[in-house]
Design an enzyme around this catalytic site. Structure first.
Site, short mmCIF file in Angstrom:
data_model
loop_
_atom_site.label_atom_id
_atom_site.label_comp_id
_atom_site.label_asym_id
_atom_site.label_seq_id
_atom_site.Cartn_x
_atom_site.Cartn_y
_atom_site.Cartn_z
N LYS A 193 -1.28 -5.77 17.04
CA LYS A 193 -1.68 -4.44 17.58
C LYS A 193 -3.14 -4.21 17.56
CE LYS A 193 -2.65 -0.44 16.36
NZ LYS A 193 -3.77 -0.17 17.35
N GLU A 269 -9.37 -7.07 5.55
CA GLU A 269 -10.84 -7.22 5.78
C GLU A 269 -11.49 -5.64 6.18
OE1 GLU A 269 -10.62 -12.06 7.05
OE2 GLU A 269 -11.26 -10.54 8.49
N CYS A 303 -18.86 -5.30 10.64
CA CYS A 303 -18.76 -5.06 9.43
C CYS A 303 -19.70 -5.68 8.48
CB CYS A 303 -17.30 -5.31 8.84
SG CYS A 303 -17.16 -7.13 9.14
N GLU A 404 -20.27 3.95 4.70
CA GLU A 404 -20.30 2.98 6.04
C GLU A 404 -20.70 3.97 7.19
OE1 GLU A 404 -16.96 0.91 7.88
OE2 GLU A 404 -17.99 -0.78 7.62
#
Ligand code: NAD
Ligand code: 6OD
Length: 500
Positions: A193, A269, A303, A404
């Site tokens: 997906k 992750e 990331c 973040e």
């Protein structure tokens, strides 16, 4: 057809601009009643309709994957799977520019980056995991037992089964193939997906899989969103044997809850709030060069990007000035231009989130060294453009330094001693990556090893060795992939113990 028209419309008519699901070796006829817009982030214009998979279609995809395993895929030899991976790599290479086109259309990233990073790494992912699985050995131990007897233990590794692969929008093809290649190498069937923002390259890969001879059901693609859509249908499906997920930490927690009742393995992750530590013995130009890459690559949407820059006080101003010059020298323009260095953010929604941090940084007393606004983009002003932004005056207590942001932004913070720098860098709930910049290699090794992160770079950033473990600690993830670490996640071992 212009070079950047989507070339991944699925069955039949390539002018319809439909992005279709791919199930059991076939593109599924789109349902106009169940679709969402694909938007070009550089212009804000809709360029295709994406067919959203409903529960029954996700069910069909999972069942097709199971059938593929039962009908022989799980029993293929390593050599057969290695050969398939190499044909897929060749197939991506043959259609390289189609993949570049799809990736640029979906993300707005510069065409040069799509070529040299995203699509190139997809090819490399398939070749690397072909080599890794071909070279992998098995474990065996001879046990000494009482009475002089002995037992032979050996491990047989079997595919995990049907693996759900859920990936984000920032490096869509790179991150997808980083998981699909080892999963298939180990004999699993996958239901992937992709992000709702970036459905293109996963769909195009279906065409390559078919051409390369992947059996029906081995590679399936379902499109849609997370909660209440394809993501949730997939992770809650009882036919899934494991989930490999890349995305935000909050979504990782939802995925964990979804698989908990059936106790399925996960590989996560997740997000990062990565630090750079710059010592005062650096060559300033070299360090600025590396830092600028680590803050601004992919418009800060990696990331691994640095969002916290700790600089030893003596070189603080020089480093800050150098970074400001680099930020102001970035060329934000049409992503199809070969000289563009920096694209837009992925969406207006994401831009609003980044602006929210910019506003709160100023309220918290930050000095904006550069950026903080929307660049003048002329014809492209409908896109989600944002200025690269650098702050001073923030501390580790401020949310802009703790959370973040995932944009082209960084806070510059001075330090005096090595101990202080290590403490500041490790003062985070995340644990993905760090970068240490120094000409003293002894100090480089020492500080890199003391980072509580999955990877610590010294005098470099985003330099990848695909056989090394990759992943994060804390909010940044669970488990490691890469090399044999991937082979461990994507297989289920049986230890056979034979008394001799
Ligand atoms: P996201 O978590 O919003 O979405 C990731 C994927 O999960 C998408 O395909 C999304 O549709 C799906 N999803 C969302 N909710 C779901 C649910 N409830 N169930 C199942 N699937 C669901 O992340 P994003 O905004 O697409 O990507 C940015 C994030 O990804 C950042 O936090 C970034 O740090 C992280 N990321 C981490 C790595 C890494 O290697 N550690 C790599 C790239 C991106
Ligand atoms: O390089 C890789 O294998 C990897 N997984 C990179 C992740 C980047 C995050 O955005």
């Amino acid at each position: 057809m212009p070079a950047h028209e989507p070339a991944f419309n699925g069955p039949g008519d390539t002018s319809a601009a439909w992005v279709s699901n791919f199930v059991d070796g076939e593109f599924v006829e789109p349902d106009p009643g169940r679709s969402f817009d694909a938007v070009d982030p550089a212009t804000g214009k809709v360029f295709a309709q994406v067919h959203e998979a409903d529960g029954p279609l996700v069910d069909r995809a999972v069942n097709a994957a199971r059938r593929a395993l039962d009908q022989g895929w799980a029993d293929t030899t390593v050599q057969e799977r290695v050969a398939l991976l190499r044909r897929v790599a060749d197939g991506i290479e043959r259609r390289f520019e189609d993949f570049v086109t799809a990736e640029v259309r979906d993300t707005g990233k510069p065409v040069t980056q799509a070529r040299t990073l995203d699509v190139a790494r997809a090819v490399q992912n398939f070749r690397a995991f072909a080599d890794i699985v071909a070279a992998a050995g098995e474990e065996s131990y001879l046990s000494e037992l009482a009475g002089g007897r002995r037992a032979l233990n050996y491990t047989v590794r079997k595919p995990l089964g049907v693996v759900a692969v859920i990936v984000p929008w920032n490096l869509p093809l790179l991150l997808l193939t980083w998981k699909v290649a080892p999963a298939l190498a180990c004999g699993n069937a996958v239901v992937v997906k992709p992000s709702e923002e970036t459905p293109g390259t996963a769909t195009l890969l279906a065409e390559v899989m078919r051409e390369a001879g992947a059996p029906r059901g081995v590679y399936n693609v379902v499109h849609g969103f997370g909660g209440g859509s394809a993501g949730q249908f997939l992770t809650e499906h009882e036919g899934i044997d494991g989930v490999t997920f890349t995305g935000s930490s909050a979504t990782g927690a939802s995925v964990m809850r979804a698989v908990a009742p059936r106790v399925r393995p996960v590989s996560f992750e997740l997000g990062g709030k990565n630090a750079a530590i710059v010592f005062d013995d650096v060559d300033v130009d070299e360090a600025v060069d590396g830092l600028a890459r680590s803050v601004f690559t992919n418009t800060g949407q990696v990331c691994l990007c640095t969002e916290r820059v700790y600089v030893q006080r003596r070189v603080f101003d020089e480093i800050a000035d150098g970074l400001v010059r680099r930020a102001q020298g970035l060329r934000m323009a049409d992503p199809w231009s070969e000289t563009t260095t920096t694209g837009p953010l992925i969406s207006q929604t994401h831009r609003a989130k980044v602006f929210d941090y910019m506003a709160s940084a100023e309220q918290a007393g930050a000095t904006v060294l550069t950026g903080g606004g929307v660049p003048a983009m002329g014809d492209l002003s409908g896109g989600s453009w944002i200025e690269p932004t650098l702050w001073t005056g923030l501390t580790n207590k401020d949310r802009e330094v703790r959370e973040e942001i995932f944009g082209p932004v960084a806070a510059l913070i001075p330090f005096d001693t090595t101990e202080e720098a290590v403490t500041l860098a490790n003062d985070t709930d995340y644990g993905l990556a760090a970068a240490v910049w120094t000409n003293d290699l002894r100090r480089g090794h020492d500080v890199a090893q003391r980072m509580r992160t999955g990877i610590s770079w010294v005098n470099t950033w985003f330099t990848r060795e695909l056989r090394s473990p990759f992943g994060g600690a804390g909010l940044s993830g669970i488990g490691r992939e890469g090399g044999e670490h991937s082979l461990h996640f994507y297989t289920e071992p049986t230890n056979v113990c034979v008394q001799l």
